[in-house]
Scaffold this active site. Structure first.
Site, PDB file in Angstrom:
ATOM      1  N   GLY A 131     -35.687  12.803  10.438  1.00 48.25           N
ATOM      2  CA  GLY A 131     -34.273  12.958  10.717  1.00 48.25           C
ATOM      3  C   GLY A 131     -33.454  12.682   9.482  1.00 48.25           C
ATOM      4  O   GLY A 131     -33.982  12.175   8.489  1.00 48.25           O
ATOM      5  N   PRO A 132     -32.160  13.001   9.537  1.00 43.84           N
ATOM      6  CA  PRO A 132     -31.288  12.799   8.374  1.00 43.84           C
ATOM      7  C   PRO A 132     -31.121  11.314   8.058  1.00 43.84           C
ATOM      8  O   PRO A 132     -31.522  10.463   8.860  1.00 43.84           O
ATOM      9  CB  PRO A 132     -29.962  13.402   8.833  1.00 43.84           C
ATOM     10  N   PRO A 133     -30.541  10.994   6.922  1.00 44.90           N
ATOM     11  CA  PRO A 133     -30.358   9.585   6.556  1.00 44.90           C
ATOM     12  C   PRO A 133     -29.380   8.895   7.498  1.00 44.90           C
ATOM     13  O   PRO A 133     -28.488   9.531   8.052  1.00 44.90           O
ATOM     14  CB  PRO A 133     -29.755   9.646   5.146  1.00 44.90           C
ATOM     15  N   GLY A 134     -29.583   7.620   7.656  1.00 40.90           N
ATOM     16  CA  GLY A 134     -28.615   6.813   8.387  1.00 40.90           C
ATOM     17  C   GLY A 134     -28.663   6.942   9.892  1.00 40.90           C
ATOM     18  O   GLY A 134     -27.738   6.543  10.587  1.00 40.90           O
ATOM     19  N   VAL A 135     -29.735   7.518  10.419  1.00 42.84           N
ATOM     20  CA  VAL A 135     -29.808   7.672  11.873  1.00 42.84           C
ATOM     21  C   VAL A 135     -30.607   6.552  12.533  1.00 42.84           C
ATOM     22  O   VAL A 135     -30.864   6.580  13.727  1.00 42.84           O
ATOM     23  CB  VAL A 135     -30.400   9.034  12.282  1.00 42.84           C
ATOM     24  N   THR A 181     -35.190   3.434   9.727  1.00 46.47           N
ATOM     25  CA  THR A 181     -35.669   2.163   9.185  1.00 46.47           C
ATOM     26  C   THR A 181     -35.421   1.035  10.170  1.00 46.47           C
ATOM     27  O   THR A 181     -36.269   0.174  10.382  1.00 46.47           O
ATOM     28  CB  THR A 181     -34.938   1.842   7.873  1.00 46.47           C
ATOM     29  N   SER A 236     -30.389  31.745   7.779  1.00 43.67           N
ATOM     30  CA  SER A 236     -29.664  31.443   9.009  1.00 43.67           C
ATOM     31  C   SER A 236     -28.171  31.701   8.858  1.00 43.67           C
ATOM     32  O   SER A 236     -27.421  31.609   9.812  1.00 43.67           O
ATOM     33  CB  SER A 236     -29.931  30.017   9.455  1.00 43.67           C
ATOM     34  N   LYS A 280     -27.605  21.344  13.973  1.00 44.68           N
ATOM     35  CA  LYS A 280     -26.473  22.252  13.821  1.00 44.68           C
ATOM     36  C   LYS A 280     -25.487  22.090  14.978  1.00 44.68           C
ATOM     37  O   LYS A 280     -24.271  22.096  14.790  1.00 44.68           O
ATOM     38  CB  LYS A 280     -26.973  23.701  13.754  1.00 44.68           C
TER      39      LYS A 280
HETATM   40  P1  ADP Z   1     -32.396   5.642   8.073  1.00 47.66           P
HETATM   41  O1  ADP Z   1     -33.571   4.781   7.850  1.00 47.66           O
HETATM   42  O2  ADP Z   1     -32.603   6.650   9.143  1.00 47.66           O
HETATM   43  O3  ADP Z   1     -31.840   6.252   6.839  1.00 47.66           O
HETATM   44  P2  ADP Z   1     -31.128   3.150   8.754  1.00 47.66           P
HETATM   45  O4  ADP Z   1     -32.152   2.647   9.681  1.00 47.66           O
HETATM   46  O5  ADP Z   1     -31.090   2.583   7.402  1.00 47.66           O
HETATM   47  O6  ADP Z   1     -31.237   4.729   8.648  1.00 47.66           O
HETATM   48  O7  ADP Z   1     -29.701   3.030   9.431  1.00 47.66           O
HETATM   49  C1  ADP Z   1     -28.492   2.848   8.753  1.00 47.66           C
HETATM   50  C2  ADP Z   1     -27.676   1.796   9.414  1.00 47.66           C
HETATM   51  O8  ADP Z   1     -27.238   2.236  10.677  1.00 47.66           O
HETATM   52  C3  ADP Z   1     -28.439   0.519   9.672  1.00 47.66           C
HETATM   53  O9  ADP Z   1     -27.602  -0.556   9.421  1.00 47.66           O
HETATM   54  C4  ADP Z   1     -28.778   0.610  11.139  1.00 47.66           C
HETATM   55  O10 ADP Z   1     -28.892  -0.665  11.715  1.00 47.66           O
HETATM   56  C5  ADP Z   1     -27.599   1.332  11.711  1.00 47.66           C
HETATM   57  N1  ADP Z   1     -27.952   2.104  12.879  1.00 47.66           N
HETATM   58  C6  ADP Z   1     -28.447   3.357  12.910  1.00 47.66           C
HETATM   59  N2  ADP Z   1     -28.652   3.771  14.171  1.00 47.66           N
HETATM   60  C7  ADP Z   1     -28.284   2.769  14.984  1.00 47.66           C
HETATM   61  C8  ADP Z   1     -28.258   2.601  16.395  1.00 47.66           C
HETATM   62  N3  ADP Z   1     -28.657   3.559  17.240  1.00 47.66           N
HETATM   63  N4  ADP Z   1     -27.814   1.439  16.878  1.00 47.66           N
HETATM   64  C9  ADP Z   1     -27.399   0.469  16.038  1.00 47.66           C
HETATM   65  N5  ADP Z   1     -27.372   0.550  14.719  1.00 47.66           N
HETATM   66  C10 ADP Z   1     -27.830   1.700  14.166  1.00 47.66           C
END
Ligand code: ADP
Length: 844
Positions: free
Chosen positions: A363-367, A370, A727, A770
């Site tokens: 998935g995209p970053p920040g989802v 981690t 696309s 999308k």
């Molecule tokens: P990724 O690894 O997908 O790039 P992270 O796990 O680093 O993303 O997430 C970025 C930030 O967003 C973290 O601080 C994470 O705790 C928070 N976060 C993301 N999704 C959620 C969620 N569903 N509920 C609570 N916090 C979330």
């Protein structure tokens, strides 16, 4: 001594009957002066007889030296006649006699055996033969004798000098032979060779052999000396070093260092073979000079061996309801993801092992990939370690460099395990889609070996050289896109996709998690009672010496959700968060949202420290004060339908996005210009879109040759990555058709689909992402390829109900849905289009 020769030559007065002295350990030659110890009674009597007469005696060798009392048969027939020169009685009753050899004699007959031998002899005369051959023989023998001396036979220099002056061939042989170390038998043979030429030849053979033996002896001697020399030198230097070390007090230091290593090895819980290996290395270290460069290599190596968690493991707990609770506690939403993870864990629990396919979060970053990983570690009571694989191209980065490399280190896997400090961590391998392969070997092959439960119980790192058991490690990989992952790796993985969040979800995540987390991090929350730390769960701090981007921490297990979610200093109102989501970020995840919230907190913290006592409240209107002017416009409220501009949907590793594709027409000769971020695929799509419009000229009400009089310019703004080119096919065709027909495109319609030359619409990827992007942008209708209809069920419910999906098979359907039926003469867009259009006879 020449006098006796003269006598012999004259053959006068040479007695034919003489006493005989048998010699035990030597053969004597004429012309020599030599000493002899005479001990046997019989021999002393013979000697006395000689001295009583004319001092002449016969010396002949015994066949066997051991015979104490020889008979006539025990004595060779040929000997010499000698003159007794001196007699000296020594205290042990033996007699020391000096003889001078005179001439060869043959014993003809023994006359008596007691009390001493008396025999009848005849002198053997020697011919003085001269010839070139003899001359050559003499020189050759002399030469050989010189060689014997050269290779190291110790012979007095005057002897060498003497023999060189000898002119008679027989005498030369007689002078050289006694100086050689030969068996009695060999010497006797030379003595018995009566013809001088033959004697020289025989001697020459003997000398040649002697030279060879001496050469071999010399080689052996030199070798021995060399080796002796080196060990002695080393021994000597070591002794010196020891003394120096003792002087400097280093000896003890070394001793204690080695002791310390042995202790650490004993405590490291290593498997027996690893232990043995480590001890061997320490032994080597001990024997090495303290400052030896190799010592550094060994120390680093042993340090690595002892610091790996060979048998350190955290206690496993695999309680599904508890894991569920932990996942919910840490994350909002993500229900499908959580379910998949709980199912995965449940299977592992029933199977009694954590082996099986490796989880891959895509998935995209920040989802939250981690952070879900951390939660899993927390739920299982394991440590958590994260290592990025982005940009890894060298197999050695995974599996380590061999120790022969300068500065060699283990690979990232072993480094990660060391940092985790436990042999069963949750090990997150980030960006597995970003590893490459080149001439330095394929890292994915090494990775496979690490991940494969069949092989990883004895994972071999090039640096470690001893196997490490990774079978208790729980690997989780993450990827932004699945396509670039090498197929062999992808096969082993169970993919769980994180699609990205809707606006509502982001708001909830911000309200429930991000704001309080950032406030805590910025010291804006009242101090809660310290959270209890379970043993073995302390934070693992990344060592500064390890050159990798890894973080390891143990999520505090079962940390009670902090009671306080409100800060006495700061309040961020939901409307402000909504504004940040809509107007300051444009992303699938919440990473930038979290960053902007951190900005609020940072600025608030400053105000607090500057003395502000009132609680800071950030509402919708205050956002700009903190974050500056808005960065994005939200929704389409103020946007107009336009001619020549269509809304497309793209998908990249950062998630889905909305783009506007624009087409302008100019008078010209049918040139097609493309600008913006375009890959080859997208250029082909543009050609296909043009071909479609030409083939549909009738239907669109266009002049057959319209394109001959026009130049067409298509612009695709940044964000549509070249890979995703096809696309955008139907979007380009729509924008083009709009520009040509001057029918405006509906602004609330977005589209995605690949186009063929004949206008068929082909399926695309990333529909989920999308759709989320379209939802974020306030789009209401999405045109999608019919074949993508099956993907709709993956789309979050909220998005599916808010949006209207229009599956199509052909471009004609797209135009029906997207273009206004007639050009609106009064619209701003149409005016603009008319202004740019040349008079081409196109319908207006
Ligand atoms: P990724 O690894 O997908 O790039 P992270 O796990 O680093 O993303 O997430 C970025 C930030 O967003 C973290 O601080 C994470 O705790 C928070 N976060 C993301 N999704 C959620 C969620 N569903 N509920 C609570 N916090 C979330």
């Amino acid at each position: 001594m020449a006098t006796k020769d003269t006598i012999l030559e004259e053959e006068s007065g040479f007695p034919e009957v003489l006493p005989l002295l048998p010699t035990r350990d030597g053969v004597y030659f004429p012309h020599m002066i030599f000493p002899l110890h005479v001990g046997r009674d019989k021999s002393i009597k013979a000697l006395e007889e000689a001295r009583a007469k004319d001092r002449m005696i016969v010396l002949a060798a015994q066949r066997e030296a051991v015979t104490e009392d020889p008979d006539a048969e025990d004595i060779y027939d040929i000997g010499i006649a000698a003159e007794v020169m001196h007699v000296l009685t020594v205290p042990d009753q033996t007699v020391r006699v000096m003889f001078e050899g005179l001439t060869r004699v043959r014993i003809k007959k023994y006359l008596q055996a007691e009390p001493f031998f008396l025999c009848e002899v005849e002198a053997i005369e020697e011919e003085d033969e001269r010839s070139v051959e003899i001359e050559a023989l003499m020189r050759s023998v002399l030469n050989q004798f010189q060689q014997v001396v050269d290779v190291g036979k110790s012979i007095a220099p005057e002897v060498v000098l003497n023999v060189t002056h000898i002119e008679e061939p027989g005498r030369l042989a007689d002078m050289i032979t006694p100086n050689l170390q030969l068996k009695v038998q060999t010497k006797q043979e030379i003595l018995e060779t009566l013809v001088p030429r033959d004697r020289l030849i025989k001697l020459s053979f003997v000398l040649q052999r002697e030279i060879e033996i001496l050469n071999v002896q010399r080689d052996i001697r030199e070798k021995v000396e060399r080796e002796m020399g080196e060990t002695q030198k080393e021994f000597f230097l070591r002794e010196q070093l020891k003394t120096i070390q003792q002087e400097l007090g280093e000896r003890d230091e070394r001793g204690s260092e080695v002791e310390e290593y042995r202790k650490r090895i004993a405590e490291a819980g290593m498997p027996p073979d690893v232990k043995e290996r480590s001890l061997k290395e320490v032994d080597r270290l001990e024997k090495m000079p303290f400052a030896a460069p190799e010592g550094v290599v060994i120390r680093t190596y042993v340090d690595w061996l002892v610091s790996l968690p060979w048998s350190l493991a955290t206690e496993e707990k695999l309680d599904i309801p508890d894991a569920h609770r932990v996942l919910d506690e840490d994350h909002y939403g993500l229900n499908k993801v959580k379910d998949r993870i709980l199912e995965f864990l449940a299977v592992r629990k029933l199977a009694g092992t954590l082996r099986g396919p490796i989880l891959c979060f895509s998935g995209p970053p920040g989802v939250g990939k981690t952070s879900i990983g951390k939660s899993i570690a927390r739920a299982l009571g394991r440590k958590f370690i994260r290592v990025s694989l982005g940009g890894v191209r060298d197999e050695a980065e995974i599996r380590g460099h061999r120790r022969t490399y300068i500065g060699a280190l283990p690979g990232r896997i072993i480094q990660g395990v060391k940092q985790a400090g436990s042999r069963n961590p949750v090990f997150m391998l980030d960006e597995i889609d970003k590893i490459g392969a080149d001439f330095r070997g394929d890292p994915s092959a090494a990775l496979l070996e690490a991940l494969d439960p069949e092989q990883n119980s004895s994972f071999s790192d090039h640096y470690l050289e001893v196997p490490f058991d990774l079978s208790d490690v729980m690997f989780i990989t993450t990827a932004n896109l699945l396509d670039p992952i090498p197929p062999a790796l992808r096969d082993r993985m169970e993919v769980i996709s994180f699609p990205g969040y809707t606006e509502e979800e982001k708001l909830e995540i911000a309200k429930q998690f991000l704001v309080s987390k950032q406030m805590r991090d910025h010291g804006l929350m009242p101090k809660a009672a310290p959270e209890p730390e379970e043993e073995g769960h302390s934070e693992v701090v990344a060592e500064s010496t390890t050159p990798l981007t890894a973080t390891a921490d143990i999520p505090t297990p079962n940390a009670p959700e902090p009671e306080v979610t409100e800060s006495p200093y700061l309040l961020v109102e939901p409307e402000a968060l909504q504004s940040v989501i809509r107007e300051y970020t444009r992303e699938s995840g919440v990473r930038n949202l979290e960053r902007e919230i951190a900005t609020f907190c940072r600025k608030a913290a400053r105000k607090v420290t500057e003395g502000q006592t009132e609680r800071i409240i950030i509402g919708e209107d205050q956002v700009a004060d903190y974050l500056g002017p808005k960065r994005y416009t939200h929704g389409l409220a103020e946007e107009q339908d336009e001619v020549g501009a269509a809304t497309g949907l793209t998908w990249s590793e950062v998630g889905g996005d909305v783009i506007a594709i624009e087409v302008t027409l100019m008078r010209g000769q049918g040139k097609l210009t493309l600008t913006g971020q375009l890959g080859d695929v997208m250029k082909e799509s543009a050609q296909a879109a043009l071909s479609y419009c030409r083939s549909r000229a009738d239907l669109l009400g266009l002049d057959d040759n319209f394109y001959r009089k026009l130049d067409i310019h298509i612009h695709v703004p940044a964000g549509a990555i070249p890979k995703d080119g096809p696309s955008a096919g139907i979007t380009m065709a729509t924008a083009l058709a709009s520009a040509l027909t001057k029918r405006a495109v509906r602004r609330d319609v977005a589209m995605t689909g690949e186009i063929t030359l004949r206008g068929k619409v082909l399926p695309i990827g990333g529909l989920k992402e999308k759709a989320l992007a379209a939802h974020r942008a306030g789009i209401r209708t999405i045109i999608i390829p019919k074949e993508n209809e099956k993907d709709l069920e993956e789309i979050p419910d909220k998005v599916r109900t808010d949006l209207e999906f229009k599956p199509v098979k052909h471009m004609d359907q797209v135009l029906d849905l997207a273009l206004r039926s007639v050009a609106e003469p009064d619209s701003r867009a149409t005016r603009a289009a008319n202004a740019t259009l040349p008079a081409t006879g196109l319908p207006s």
